[in-house]
Design an enzyme around this catalytic site. Structure first.
Site: not given
Ligand code: G6P
Ligand code: MG
Length: 214
Positions: A9, A11
């Site tokens: 993953d 983030d």
């Molecule tokens: C990741 C993060 C989430 C976020 C998602 C979508 O999985 O953990 O917190 O909402 O990505 O991200 P984006 O940049 O597409 O809004």
């Molecule tokens: Mg994450």
């Protein structure tokens, strides 16, 4: 079956952009008078933007145009926070861990729900290390559905049982388990479901991970 790939993953695993997602949602919530906290944000980790908005709304009903406008605003706040990201923002131990895994002959993948994943990987200067990158554009059903990690495994050319997924989110650990992968949960928000639980990637080597798998 021998492990052939590590899938990460993004983030909260490779870099602390989970904090920026939180700050961007908090700003939107404050502006709209919706109570929101860091603890509630943990339930959003790993979820796609639309699913995150639903967590924020806590049952409030807004029309579709408003939902779209709020998601654009949140993303604008998030992208502004990304502007200063550099290779220094890799989390502790990540650079060594990725390079050691590659040197050990493992394939590397990213499985992130984020539509911003590629630009973030570019800013971190690690995009070229990965054999496959799955992001918020790759599959229809996001985490906790297993689709994204299965998509990445397919791109790399492995079966899920040959892969280990590294996640900071309970939804991500669940997705990987449902897909049939081994899992490494990083930090408290990953919950207790992972095969191996760690605080982060510093002080551990890919080989140690492999020896700790059942
Ligand atoms: C990741 C993060 C989430 C976020 C998602 C979508 O999985 O953990 O917190 O909402 O990505 O991200 P984006 O940049 O597409 O809004
Ligand atoms: Mg994450």
């Amino acid at each position: 079956m021998t492990i052939q790939a590590f899938i990460f993953d993004l983030d909260g695993v490779l870099t602390d952009t989970a904090e920026y997602h939180y700050q961007a949602w908090q700003r939107l919530a404050d502006e709209e008078g919706i109570p929101f906290s860091r603890e509630e944000n943990d339930a959003m980790r790993g979820l796609a933007r639309r699913d995150s908005l639903n967590v924020l709304l806590k049952g409030r009903v807004i029309d579709e145009a408003t939902a779209q406008a709020w998601m654009v605003r949140k993303n604008d706040y998030y992208v502004a926070l990304l502007s200063h990201i550099s290779p220094n923002d890799l989390l502790p131990g990540v650079s060594d861990f990725l390079n050691a895994a590659k040197a050990d002959g493992l394939k590397l993948g990213v499985g992130s729900a984020s539509k911003n994943a590629r630009p973030v990987l570019e800013k971190l200067n690690v995009l070229s290390l990965f054999d496959a990158v799955g992001d918020g554009y790759s599959v229809v059903h996001g985490k906790p559905a297993p689709d994204l990690f299965i998509w990445v495994a397919g791109r790399i050319g492995i079966n899920p049982t040959q892969g280990v997924v590294f996640e900071d989110a309970a939804a991500g650990v669940q997705a990987a388990k449902r897909g049939g992968f081994f899992t490494v949960g990083l930090g408290d928000a990953a919950g207790d479901g992972a095969t191996i639980k760690l605080a982060g990637l510093s002080g551990i080597t890919p080989r140690e991970i492999l020896t700790r798998l059942p």
